[in-house]
Motif scaffolding. Structure first.
Motif, PDB file in Angstrom:
ATOM      1  N   TYR A   9       0.832  -1.214   0.000  1.00 32.44           N
ATOM      2  CA  TYR A   9       0.000   0.000   0.000  1.00 32.44           C
ATOM      3  C   TYR A   9       0.865   1.262   0.000  1.00 32.44           C
ATOM      4  O   TYR A   9       0.601   2.209  -0.762  1.00 32.44           O
ATOM      5  CB  TYR A   9      -0.927   0.013   1.223  1.00 32.44           C
ATOM      6  CG  TYR A   9      -1.487   1.391   1.503  1.00 32.44           C
ATOM      7  CD1 TYR A   9      -2.484   1.939   0.694  1.00 32.44           C
ATOM      8  CD2 TYR A   9      -0.971   2.160   2.548  1.00 32.44           C
ATOM      9  CE1 TYR A   9      -2.967   3.218   0.925  1.00 32.44           C
ATOM     10  CE2 TYR A   9      -1.448   3.437   2.782  1.00 32.44           C
ATOM     11  CZ  TYR A   9      -2.446   3.960   1.970  1.00 32.44           C
ATOM     12  OH  TYR A   9      -2.915   5.226   2.186  1.00 32.44           O
ATOM     13  N   MET A  63       6.522  -2.845  -5.373  1.00 34.67           N
ATOM     14  CA  MET A  63       5.283  -3.500  -4.950  1.00 34.67           C
ATOM     15  C   MET A  63       5.343  -4.988  -5.263  1.00 34.67           C
ATOM     16  O   MET A  63       4.916  -5.827  -4.449  1.00 34.67           O
ATOM     17  CB  MET A  63       4.083  -2.844  -5.643  1.00 34.67           C
ATOM     18  CG  MET A  63       3.819  -1.414  -5.176  1.00 34.67           C
ATOM     19  SD  MET A  63       2.698  -0.506  -6.282  1.00 34.67           S
ATOM     20  CE  MET A  63       1.195  -1.468  -6.117  1.00 34.67           C
ATOM     21  N   GLY A 104       2.473   4.638  -8.410  1.00 28.44           N
ATOM     22  CA  GLY A 104       3.172   3.696  -7.536  1.00 28.44           C
ATOM     23  C   GLY A 104       4.408   3.100  -8.203  1.00 28.44           C
ATOM     24  O   GLY A 104       4.565   3.163  -9.421  1.00 28.44           O
ATOM     25  N   LEU A 138       5.865  -0.074  -9.204  1.00 34.27           N
ATOM     26  CA  LEU A 138       5.397  -1.441  -9.402  1.00 34.27           C
ATOM     27  C   LEU A 138       6.481  -2.477  -9.110  1.00 34.27           C
ATOM     28  O   LEU A 138       6.177  -3.575  -8.637  1.00 34.27           O
ATOM     29  CB  LEU A 138       4.878  -1.618 -10.829  1.00 34.27           C
ATOM     30  CG  LEU A 138       3.630  -0.800 -11.196  1.00 34.27           C
ATOM     31  CD1 LEU A 138       3.214  -1.064 -12.632  1.00 34.27           C
ATOM     32  CD2 LEU A 138       2.478  -1.128 -10.235  1.00 34.27           C
ATOM     33  N   TRP A 164       3.924   1.881  -1.070  1.00 30.39           N
ATOM     34  CA  TRP A 164       4.597   2.193  -2.333  1.00 30.39           C
ATOM     35  C   TRP A 164       3.619   2.390  -3.487  1.00 30.39           C
ATOM     36  O   TRP A 164       4.008   2.885  -4.546  1.00 30.39           O
ATOM     37  CB  TRP A 164       5.625   1.111  -2.659  1.00 30.39           C
ATOM     38  CG  TRP A 164       6.847   1.263  -1.801  1.00 30.39           C
ATOM     39  CD1 TRP A 164       7.116   0.595  -0.639  1.00 30.39           C
ATOM     40  CD2 TRP A 164       7.928   2.156  -2.006  1.00 30.39           C
ATOM     41  NE1 TRP A 164       8.310   1.018  -0.103  1.00 30.39           N
ATOM     42  CE2 TRP A 164       8.838   1.978  -0.925  1.00 30.39           C
ATOM     43  CE3 TRP A 164       8.253   3.091  -2.988  1.00 30.39           C
ATOM     44  CZ2 TRP A 164      10.022   2.709  -0.809  1.00 30.39           C
ATOM     45  CZ3 TRP A 164       9.425   3.812  -2.883  1.00 30.39           C
ATOM     46  CH2 TRP A 164      10.291   3.616  -1.808  1.00 30.39           C
ATOM     47  N   SER A 165       2.342   2.050  -3.277  1.00 28.52           N
ATOM     48  CA  SER A 165       1.333   2.349  -4.296  1.00 28.52           C
ATOM     49  C   SER A 165       0.960   3.827  -4.292  1.00 28.52           C
ATOM     50  O   SER A 165       0.333   4.315  -5.235  1.00 28.52           O
ATOM     51  CB  SER A 165       0.074   1.504  -4.061  1.00 28.52           C
ATOM     52  OG  SER A 165      -0.637   1.963  -2.911  1.00 28.52           O
ATOM     53  N   THR A 166       1.337   4.550  -3.223  1.00 33.05           N
ATOM     54  CA  THR A 166       1.006   5.975  -3.112  1.00 33.05           C
ATOM     55  C   THR A 166       2.054   6.876  -3.737  1.00 33.05           C
ATOM     56  O   THR A 166       1.883   8.093  -3.756  1.00 33.05           O
ATOM     57  CB  THR A 166       0.824   6.373  -1.632  1.00 33.05           C
ATOM     58  OG1 THR A 166       2.075   6.231  -0.937  1.00 33.05           O
ATOM     59  CG2 THR A 166      -0.230   5.514  -0.953  1.00 33.05           C
TER      60      THR A 166
END
Length: 259
Positions: free
Chosen positions: A218, A232, A227, A229, A220-222
């Protein structure tokens, strides 16, 4: 009368080191582990090259995957890959201005050397003495770390300390202007505790890593631009490896048969 043979020359230090590294990295895996670990590393390489986020992300992701696989296997060579992973990760965290992640990446780099020192004194061959004599010399066998388990009172105390530190550090990060203060604080404190448990060889570290890795996806998706990838995907692979790590460290914490 048999001819006298010259004594064998002892292997030079460089050759012994190369042999030890090869043994630690490439031997002692079950068929399942070979497929499972190759799949995790292969998927990480695929994501890092297909959705290229830069060399820092690619190196962090692939080295990180190899590192946690070796931790799950109980191999001391994980600390070499831990350094390779966490130096570029420190730079990425700084670029994203995740203050907690900057702190924990620096902590990870330092603890690679601490963990190496502790683990070197607590390694074992995963065979009984009789099996070793029958198959090969001790030098030819990979060494796995001797793991331990927390007692219920120790788990309760750890949870109390964990809750207090997460609240306190999250508040501190708010004052410092972190982009995600309480999420950042949560991941930092969980990571510190899990890393300390890993250095001291406690199986329960894997619960911390499992929770942490889910939250990290979550976090690193911000990052701006949809984000990161590659990072993630690295943490998704870490989740799968955490489940295996719990299983394998449970086995490693059992005493070996003496014969």
């Amino acid at each position: 009368m048999p001819l006298a043979t010259a004594p064998a020359h002892p292997q030079n230090p460089l050759a012994r080191t190369i042999r030890a590294v090869h043994t630690d990295l490439f031997t002692g895996y079950t068929p399942f582990e070979k497929v499972f670990f190759a799949t995790l590393i292969g998927l990480q390489i695929l994501v890092s090259t297909t959705v290229f986020e830069g060399w820092l992300s690619a190196v962090t992701a692939v080295a990180g995957m190899i590192c946690v696989i070796l931790v799950g296997k109980g191999r001391i060579s994980n600390y070499f890959f831990g350094v390779i992973q966490n130096v570029p990760y420190l730079i990425l965290a700084f670029q994203a201005y995740f203050i907690g992640e900057i702190t924990i990446a620096a902590f990870y780099v330092i603890t690679q050397f601490w963990g190496l020192y502790i683990w070197r004194k607590n390694m074992r061959v995963e065979k009984s003495r009789a099996q070793r004599v029958a198959t090969s010399t001790l030098e030819d066998e990979p060494r796995d770390v001797i793991t331990r388990r927390l007692s219920l009172p120790q788990i309760g105390l750890a949870l109390l300390i964990l809750g207090f530190l997460i609240w306190g550090y999250g508040y501190l990060l708010t004052q410092w202007g972190s982009n995600q203060p309480y999420v950042d604080g949560f991941t930092t404190i969980i990571a510190v505790m899990a890393q300390i448990l890993m250095v001291f060889r406690f199986r329960e570290q894997w619960v911390g890593w499992l929770v942490l890795n889910a939250v990290q996806i979550y976090l690193w998706s911000t990052v701006d631009g949809g984000g990161n990838l590659a990072i993630m995907a690295m943490y998704a692979g870490f989740i799968a490896n955490s489940l295996y790590g719990w299983y394998n460290w449970s086995k490693l914490s059992r005493p070996l048969p003496s014969s």
